[in-house]
Design a protein around this motif. Structure first.
Motif, PDB file in Angstrom:
ATOM      1  N   GLN A  25       0.811  -1.214   0.000  1.00  0.00           N
ATOM      2  CA  GLN A  25       0.000   0.000   0.000  1.00  0.00           C
ATOM      3  C   GLN A  25       0.847   1.269   0.000  1.00  0.00           C
ATOM      4  O   GLN A  25       0.343   2.357  -0.253  1.00  0.00           O
ATOM      5  CB  GLN A  25      -0.988   0.028   1.169  1.00  0.00           C
ATOM      6  N   ASP A  26       2.155   1.149   0.245  1.00  0.00           N
ATOM      7  CA  ASP A  26       3.027   2.316   0.290  1.00  0.00           C
ATOM      8  C   ASP A  26       3.849   2.517  -0.982  1.00  0.00           C
ATOM      9  O   ASP A  26       4.518   3.538  -1.120  1.00  0.00           O
ATOM     10  CB  ASP A  26       3.979   2.232   1.489  1.00  0.00           C
ATOM     11  N   PRO A  29       2.559   5.863  -3.102  1.00  0.00           N
ATOM     12  CA  PRO A  29       2.844   7.141  -2.430  1.00  0.00           C
ATOM     13  C   PRO A  29       4.334   7.364  -2.175  1.00  0.00           C
ATOM     14  O   PRO A  29       4.828   8.492  -2.284  1.00  0.00           O
ATOM     15  CB  PRO A  29       2.071   7.075  -1.121  1.00  0.00           C
ATOM     16  N   SER A  76      -3.344   9.880  -3.444  1.00  0.00           N
ATOM     17  CA  SER A  76      -4.089  10.840  -2.626  1.00  0.00           C
ATOM     18  C   SER A  76      -3.163  11.496  -1.603  1.00  0.00           C
ATOM     19  O   SER A  76      -2.163  10.904  -1.183  1.00  0.00           O
ATOM     20  CB  SER A  76      -5.224  10.125  -1.899  1.00  0.00           C
ATOM     21  N   PRO A  77      -3.497  12.706  -1.197  1.00  0.00           N
ATOM     22  CA  PRO A  77      -2.698  13.369  -0.155  1.00  0.00           C
ATOM     23  C   PRO A  77      -2.644  12.546   1.128  1.00  0.00           C
ATOM     24  O   PRO A  77      -1.631  12.547   1.822  1.00  0.00           O
ATOM     25  CB  PRO A  77      -3.424  14.698   0.063  1.00  0.00           C
ATOM     26  N   GLU A  78      -3.715  11.814   1.420  1.00  0.00           N
ATOM     27  CA  GLU A  78      -3.742  10.981   2.614  1.00  0.00           C
ATOM     28  C   GLU A  78      -2.697   9.869   2.539  1.00  0.00           C
ATOM     29  O   GLU A  78      -2.028   9.559   3.523  1.00  0.00           O
ATOM     30  CB  GLU A  78      -5.138  10.370   2.825  1.00  0.00           C
ATOM     31  N   ASP A  79      -2.568   9.245   1.352  1.00  0.00           N
ATOM     32  CA  ASP A  79      -1.562   8.186   1.188  1.00  0.00           C
ATOM     33  C   ASP A  79      -0.160   8.746   1.334  1.00  0.00           C
ATOM     34  O   ASP A  79       0.699   8.151   1.979  1.00  0.00           O
ATOM     35  CB  ASP A  79      -1.705   7.499  -0.172  1.00  0.00           C
ATOM     36  N   ASP A  81       0.730  11.437   2.968  1.00  0.00           N
ATOM     37  CA  ASP A  81       0.934  11.791   4.383  1.00  0.00           C
ATOM     38  C   ASP A  81       1.197  10.553   5.228  1.00  0.00           C
ATOM     39  O   ASP A  81       2.021  10.587   6.142  1.00  0.00           O
ATOM     40  CB  ASP A  81      -0.264  12.557   4.930  1.00  0.00           C
ATOM     41  N   ARG A  82       0.503   9.439   4.937  1.00  0.00           N
ATOM     42  CA  ARG A  82       0.717   8.197   5.688  1.00  0.00           C
ATOM     43  C   ARG A  82       2.167   7.723   5.545  1.00  0.00           C
ATOM     44  O   ARG A  82       2.822   7.373   6.528  1.00  0.00           O
ATOM     45  CB  ARG A  82      -0.244   7.105   5.213  1.00  0.00           C
ATOM     46  N   ARG A  84       4.783   9.555   4.653  1.00  0.00           N
ATOM     47  CA  ARG A  84       5.650  10.544   5.286  1.00  0.00           C
ATOM     48  C   ARG A  84       5.677  10.328   6.805  1.00  0.00           C
ATOM     49  O   ARG A  84       6.737  10.322   7.417  1.00  0.00           O
ATOM     50  CB  ARG A  84       5.181  11.958   4.955  1.00  0.00           C
ATOM     51  N   ARG A  85       4.501  10.133   7.416  1.00  0.00           N
ATOM     52  CA  ARG A  85       4.440   9.904   8.872  1.00  0.00           C
ATOM     53  C   ARG A  85       5.178   8.630   9.261  1.00  0.00           C
ATOM     54  O   ARG A  85       5.860   8.582  10.273  1.00  0.00           O
ATOM     55  CB  ARG A  85       2.988   9.851   9.341  1.00  0.00           C
TER      56      ARG A  85
END
Length: 99
Positions: A25-26, A29, A76-79, A81-82, A84-85
């Motif tokens: 899933q990463d 992104p 998506s920005p959410e992916d 950000d995930r 990056r976090r």
């Protein structure tokens, strides 16, 4: 083929951030983040180094598809950000690489 020092440092940085390998899933992104500062060729070189070491359990053909997805459709920005976090929680400063 040996990577240039800058790309080798990115590969080591990613291995430290994903000690168990990059989860499926990463992929998109992560490479989208890299594509913000690296050329398509450099992204492919980083991906190939991760594949060769078993940190990225996909093929070079999959990488070509990923690069195509990235250039045609940003995640998506959410992916983003995930990912990056995740890297930051592993103690890696993503601002160091301007991702």
């Amino acid at each position: 083929m040996a990577l240039p020092p800058f790309l080798a440092s990115i590969v080591e940085w990613l291995r430290a951030g994903y000690p168990e390998g990059v989860p499926e899933q990463d992929y998109v992104p992560l490479f989208a983040l890299l594509a913000r500062r690296l050329s398509d060729e450099e992204v492919a070189q980083v991906a190939n180094a991760l594949i060769e070491n078993g940190d990225l359990p996909i093929t070079q053909i999959d990488i070509a598809v990923l690069v195509s997805k990235i250039t045609n459709n940003m995640p998506s920005p959410e992916d983003v950000d995930r990912v990056r976090r995740h890297l930051e929680s592993s103690g890696w400063d993503t601002t160091e690489y301007e991702l």
